[in-house]
Design an enzyme around this catalytic site. Sequence first.
Site, short mmCIF file in Angstrom:
data_model
loop_
_atom_site.label_atom_id
_atom_site.label_comp_id
_atom_site.label_asym_id
_atom_site.label_seq_id
_atom_site.Cartn_x
_atom_site.Cartn_y
_atom_site.Cartn_z
N CYS A 163 0.82 -1.20 0.00
CA CYS A 163 0.00 0.00 0.00
C CYS A 163 0.86 1.26 0.00
O CYS A 163 1.35 1.69 1.05
CB CYS A 163 -0.93 -0.03 1.22
SG CYS A 163 -1.96 1.41 1.34
N CYS A 166 -0.52 4.10 2.04
CA CYS A 166 -0.37 3.94 3.50
C CYS A 166 1.07 4.23 3.92
O CYS A 166 1.30 4.91 4.90
CB CYS A 166 -0.71 2.52 3.94
SG CYS A 166 -2.24 1.90 3.28
N ASP A 167 2.04 3.67 3.21
CA ASP A 167 3.41 3.65 3.71
C ASP A 167 4.40 4.44 2.84
O ASP A 167 5.56 4.57 3.22
CB ASP A 167 3.90 2.19 3.82
CG ASP A 167 3.05 1.40 4.81
OD1 ASP A 167 2.50 2.03 5.74
OD2 ASP A 167 2.94 0.18 4.67
#
Length: 464
Positions: A163, A166-167
């Site tokens: 992701c 997300c990261d």
Amino acid sequence: MYRCYFALCVMCVGNFVYAAPKEEVYPVVVLGGGIAALTSSLYLGRADLNPVVIEGKNPGGLLTQSHSVQNWPGEMEIEGLLLTEKMREQAEANGVRFLGEEVTKVDFSKRPFVIETRSVEGGSPHKILAHTCIIAMGTEPNFLHIPGETGPNGYWGRGVTNCAICDGNLYRGKSVVVVGGGDAAVLEALYLSNIAKEVTIFVRKDKLKATEQKRVEALLAKPNVKILYNTRLLEIRGNGRNVTSVISKSEKGGSKEMPMDGVFLAIGSQPNSALFSEMLELDAQGYIVLRKGQQTSVDGVYAVGDIVDPVYKQAISAAGDGAKAALQAQQYISDRIDGLVSMQKKEAPPKKIASSIGEVIEIRSMEQFKKEIAESDVLVLVDFYATWCGPCKRVAPVLDSSAQKLQGKVKFLKVNVDKCHGLSENYNIRSMPTALLFDKDGEIMDRKIGLGPILRLLEDLEER
Ligand SMILES: Cc1cc2nc3c(=O)[nH]c(=O)nc-3n(C[C@H](O)[C@H](O)[C@H](O)COP(=O)(O)OP(=O)(O)OC[C@H]3O[C@@H](n4cnc5c(N)ncnc54)[C@H](O)[C@@H]3O)c2cc1C
């Protein structure tokens, strides 16, 4: 905090808590919390069917991983997380109730249907009864099953992720590899190209199979993006803390080691349908087979979104399925169930968990952080979060509540990783949310990654 207080159970609903009365049979229960489920539940709420959504570990679903949704009608561009939050808000305003639980078992052979669930952070299961069900549990990303990916010696959550939204920010100025050649790989690589120093894409075949041509063109124009065709990822290596390199194998050049800070997997997905294999007809790939509209092989059970869709997998098609299933369920209830069921009256507006903003100290600099740790004569819990991280939003109210309950026993700090980059680097924060627990001497005594483990840690602290 997800706890049982009453006879059967009290369920935590986002920021809210309500009691599920014993043996209540819901007219309709929606399994899953993505775009398809949110749309279904909105229609059901507006039809006064008092729907309950069991949203699983990923409220908002896969679309929360998209930083830029540009094909949602009415929005030129919108973050996936924002779109799903708006939809959830709209559903709540129409009487939909959300459970932070996951489905563990179903029995569609009995009427009413039996759905077993448990809290997303574990605990013992309990049963929910429903006259109709809408399944919207989406798909699960695939893994490569190579050394260094997952498992005790793997770097999942410490440099390997699926992701970018997300990261990705944790790889600012670093080198990353994206594995895959489809639309998801192109999207992840495009996003990362604005953050990372270098993005290398390993494509197994000799060309990209992405369909979004505009995105492919944009990717090919990026100076910091390199595409290696006919190349496989064989192994991910690290120093025990972080990923440091990857071993790749190309058809012509053999295998080689490349220094790398992060690995982003974008290699497809599997429908989350294993739970239904004994109950419903599935196709060879595990997608739920539909009969009429969204009707499955069992009357009164509907399925929607990616879990029925091996081809399109789009937010708008998932939403369309959701609307159709809700209307079918509504018809089913009015044809067969009405009269047997006295619809439950809507419960009183759910009660907000008490929050105490201000007791969790926001850290703004390394100096402030060091001072807070050094001056503390109690345990210190530090929550590393980001504004773009969905699960972090679920940790925040629980953290506020724990901070109030544990006043004088535990000090609570929170660190926005985008604002305190040095601090998150210092503590090797590679996945969001991460919580560190420091002892009275300022030594790290525990590290928890992810929503469930962090909530469990808070619960343990309260019970000590
Ligand atoms: C990076 C990325 C970018 C994307 N960008 C776009 C885009 O720009 N436009 C577009 O149209 N589409 C996009 N998509 C595709 C889109 O996100 C999906 O088609 C859509 O999310 C499918 O919705 P869904 O509700 O069927 O499933 P999902 O979104 O996958 O939701 C599944 C839900 O089921 C829940 N669940 C799973 N197991 C259980 C269980 N046991 N119990 C309870 N709940 C459970 C999960 O918590 C989740 O809430 C993108 C996908 C990705 C990965």
